[in-house]
Design a protein around this motif. Structure first.
Motif, PDB file in Angstrom:
ATOM      1  N   LYS A  69      -0.434  -8.574 -10.981  1.00 37.92           N
ATOM      2  CA  LYS A  69       0.493  -7.523 -10.568  1.00 37.92           C
ATOM      3  C   LYS A  69       0.094  -7.125  -9.153  1.00 37.92           C
ATOM      4  O   LYS A  69      -1.030  -6.658  -8.931  1.00 37.92           O
ATOM      5  CB  LYS A  69       0.356  -6.298 -11.473  1.00 37.92           C
ATOM      6  CG  LYS A  69       1.304  -6.290 -12.647  1.00 37.92           C
ATOM      7  CD  LYS A  69       1.008  -5.135 -13.567  1.00 37.92           C
ATOM      8  CE  LYS A  69       1.743  -3.859 -13.138  1.00 37.92           C
ATOM      9  NZ  LYS A  69       1.750  -2.862 -14.245  1.00 37.92           N
ATOM     10  N   ILE A  70       0.993  -7.325  -8.204  1.00 34.82           N
ATOM     11  CA  ILE A  70       0.704  -7.005  -6.799  1.00 34.82           C
ATOM     12  C   ILE A  70       1.305  -5.635  -6.489  1.00 34.82           C
ATOM     13  O   ILE A  70       2.514  -5.434  -6.640  1.00 34.82           O
ATOM     14  CB  ILE A  70       1.291  -8.083  -5.861  1.00 34.82           C
ATOM     15  CG1 ILE A  70       0.736  -9.463  -6.231  1.00 34.82           C
ATOM     16  CG2 ILE A  70       0.996  -7.744  -4.408  1.00 34.82           C
ATOM     17  CD1 ILE A  70       1.461 -10.629  -5.566  1.00 34.82           C
ATOM     18  N   GLU A  71       0.443  -4.705  -6.123  1.00 41.10           N
ATOM     19  CA  GLU A  71       0.896  -3.333  -5.869  1.00 41.10           C
ATOM     20  C   GLU A  71       0.178  -2.760  -4.652  1.00 41.10           C
ATOM     21  O   GLU A  71      -0.889  -3.245  -4.272  1.00 41.10           O
ATOM     22  CB  GLU A  71       0.565  -2.432  -7.073  1.00 41.10           C
ATOM     23  CG  GLU A  71       1.239  -2.818  -8.362  1.00 41.10           C
ATOM     24  CD  GLU A  71       0.803  -1.952  -9.543  1.00 41.10           C
ATOM     25  OE1 GLU A  71       1.678  -1.575 -10.324  1.00 41.10           O
ATOM     26  OE2 GLU A  71      -0.402  -1.651  -9.678  1.00 41.10           O
ATOM     27  N   LEU A  72       0.754  -1.712  -4.095  1.00 39.10           N
ATOM     28  CA  LEU A  72       0.043  -0.943  -3.072  1.00 39.10           C
ATOM     29  C   LEU A  72      -0.974  -0.052  -3.790  1.00 39.10           C
ATOM     30  O   LEU A  72      -0.608   0.637  -4.746  1.00 39.10           O
ATOM     31  CB  LEU A  72       1.010  -0.037  -2.303  1.00 39.10           C
ATOM     32  CG  LEU A  72       1.915  -0.688  -1.264  1.00 39.10           C
ATOM     33  CD1 LEU A  72       2.962   0.322  -0.796  1.00 39.10           C
ATOM     34  CD2 LEU A  72       1.108  -1.202  -0.073  1.00 39.10           C
ATOM     35  N   LEU A  73      -2.214  -0.066  -3.325  1.00 35.69           N
ATOM     36  CA  LEU A  73      -3.207   0.857  -3.884  1.00 35.69           C
ATOM     37  C   LEU A  73      -2.682   2.288  -3.756  1.00 35.69           C
ATOM     38  O   LEU A  73      -2.840   3.108  -4.652  1.00 35.69           O
ATOM     39  CB  LEU A  73      -4.553   0.689  -3.159  1.00 35.69           C
ATOM     40  CG  LEU A  73      -5.674   1.645  -3.570  1.00 35.69           C
ATOM     41  CD1 LEU A  73      -5.982   1.558  -5.064  1.00 35.69           C
ATOM     42  CD2 LEU A  73      -6.931   1.386  -2.755  1.00 35.69           C
ATOM     43  N   GLY A  74      -2.022   2.567  -2.650  1.00 30.14           N
ATOM     44  CA  GLY A  74      -1.483   3.904  -2.389  1.00 30.14           C
ATOM     45  C   GLY A  74      -0.399   4.349  -3.360  1.00 30.14           C
ATOM     46  O   GLY A  74      -0.067   5.530  -3.412  1.00 30.14           O
ATOM     47  N   SER A  75       0.142   3.402  -4.136  1.00 35.93           N
ATOM     48  CA  SER A  75       1.155   3.798  -5.123  1.00 35.93           C
ATOM     49  C   SER A  75       0.531   4.652  -6.224  1.00 35.93           C
ATOM     50  O   SER A  75       1.224   5.302  -6.983  1.00 35.93           O
ATOM     51  CB  SER A  75       1.860   2.572  -5.717  1.00 35.93           C
ATOM     52  OG  SER A  75       0.946   1.817  -6.496  1.00 35.93           O
ATOM     53  N   TYR A  76      -0.808   4.659  -6.299  1.00 29.61           N
ATOM     54  CA  TYR A  76      -1.526   5.484  -7.282  1.00 29.61           C
ATOM     55  C   TYR A  76      -1.931   6.849  -6.716  1.00 29.61           C
ATOM     56  O   TYR A  76      -2.531   7.645  -7.418  1.00 29.61           O
ATOM     57  CB  TYR A  76      -2.779   4.747  -7.778  1.00 29.61           C
ATOM     58  CG  TYR A  76      -2.434   3.550  -8.634  1.00 29.61           C
ATOM     59  CD1 TYR A  76      -2.238   3.689 -10.004  1.00 29.61           C
ATOM     60  CD2 TYR A  76      -2.273   2.288  -8.069  1.00 29.61           C
ATOM     61  CE1 TYR A  76      -1.894   2.600 -10.800  1.00 29.61           C
ATOM     62  CE2 TYR A  76      -1.932   1.192  -8.862  1.00 29.61           C
ATOM     63  CZ  TYR A  76      -1.743   1.360 -10.215  1.00 29.61           C
ATOM     64  OH  TYR A  76      -1.388   0.284 -10.990  1.00 29.61           O
ATOM     65  N   ASP A  77      -1.647   7.091  -5.428  1.00 27.75           N
ATOM     66  CA  ASP A  77      -2.131   8.318  -4.789  1.00 27.75           C
ATOM     67  C   ASP A  77      -1.375   9.545  -5.288  1.00 27.75           C
ATOM     68  O   ASP A  77      -0.166   9.627  -5.109  1.00 27.75           O
ATOM     69  CB  ASP A  77      -1.979   8.203  -3.267  1.00 27.75           C
ATOM     70  CG  ASP A  77      -2.663   9.348  -2.524  1.00 27.75           C
ATOM     71  OD1 ASP A  77      -3.105  10.323  -3.168  1.00 27.75           O
ATOM     72  OD2 ASP A  77      -2.753   9.256  -1.294  1.00 27.75           O
ATOM     73  N   PRO A  78      -2.085  10.494  -5.905  1.00 26.03           N
ATOM     74  CA  PRO A  78      -1.410  11.731  -6.333  1.00 26.03           C
ATOM     75  C   PRO A  78      -0.820  12.500  -5.151  1.00 26.03           C
ATOM     76  O   PRO A  78       0.129  13.253  -5.318  1.00 26.03           O
ATOM     77  CB  PRO A  78      -2.512  12.546  -7.024  1.00 26.03           C
ATOM     78  CG  PRO A  78      -3.792  11.864  -6.722  1.00 26.03           C
ATOM     79  CD  PRO A  78      -3.509  10.484  -6.243  1.00 26.03           C
ATOM     80  N   GLU A  79      -1.357  12.268  -3.945  1.00 20.60           N
ATOM     81  CA  GLU A  79      -0.804  12.929  -2.750  1.00 20.60           C
ATOM     82  C   GLU A  79       0.304  12.107  -2.086  1.00 20.60           C
ATOM     83  O   GLU A  79       0.784  12.458  -1.018  1.00 20.60           O
ATOM     84  CB  GLU A  79      -1.921  13.249  -1.751  1.00 20.60           C
ATOM     85  CG  GLU A  79      -2.883  14.299  -2.294  1.00 20.60           C
ATOM     86  CD  GLU A  79      -3.953  14.704  -1.304  1.00 20.60           C
ATOM     87  OE1 GLU A  79      -3.778  14.484  -0.085  1.00 20.60           O
ATOM     88  OE2 GLU A  79      -4.984  15.227  -1.757  1.00 20.60           O
TER      89      GLU A  79
END
Length: 158
Positions: free
Chosen positions: A113-123
């Protein structure tokens, strides 16, 4: 393929000397502190060939030392096997994403699964900007972003 019951994540940026080794180190420490590091295969890699064989950037190392996060990595480039061997490939910005998606198309039935790490950012800061041409403050910002994102990613996957 990863053994059953084990999880795997590969952090990716352009050169694998600033952002992705920071994310890898942060996540490894977090998983270690949570007592789950044995369940994970954790690594980082580059989309480019620029820095293959290099140690992480000195400023990144200094930032990690300041936060008591152990860091040991030698830069490498993403391989076709990575798309089969890792459950998650988390990258830092849209150009990493584009390059990974292009590379993944060359791997038949890839698993990752290729995702942006930042897609997990609560901010909601989706992009983790390259601090290479920046200052120590930029490395600190990358560290803080990685901290928030890795925490949320780990919580989602525990």
């Amino acid at each position: 393929m990863a053994e059953s019951g084990s999880k795997s994540v590969l952090f990716v940026c352009l050169g694998n000397i600033c952002r992705s080794p920071i994310a890898e180190a942060v996540f490894r420490k977090m998983a270690t502190d949570a007592g789950v590091v044995d369940k994970w295969r954790i690594d980082s890699a580059a989309t480019s060939t620029y820095e293959i064989g290099s140690a992480p950037d000195d400023r990144g190392q200094a930032c990690m030392k300041k936060h008591d996060v152990p860091m040991a990595h030698v830069a490498r480039q993403v391989t076709n096997d990575d798309f089969m061997g890792f459950e998650y490939i988390l990258c830092m910005d849209n150009s990493n994403m584009t390059e990974l998606e292009r590379r993944a198309k060359q791997v038949k039935n890839y698993q990752a699964k290729i995702e942006l790490l930042g897609s997990y950012d609560p901010e909601k800061q989706r992009i983790i900007k390259d601090p290479y041409y920046g200052s120590d403050e930029d490395f600190e910002k990358v560290y803080q972003q990685c901290l928030r994102c890795c925490k949320a990613f780990l919580e989602n996957n525990s």
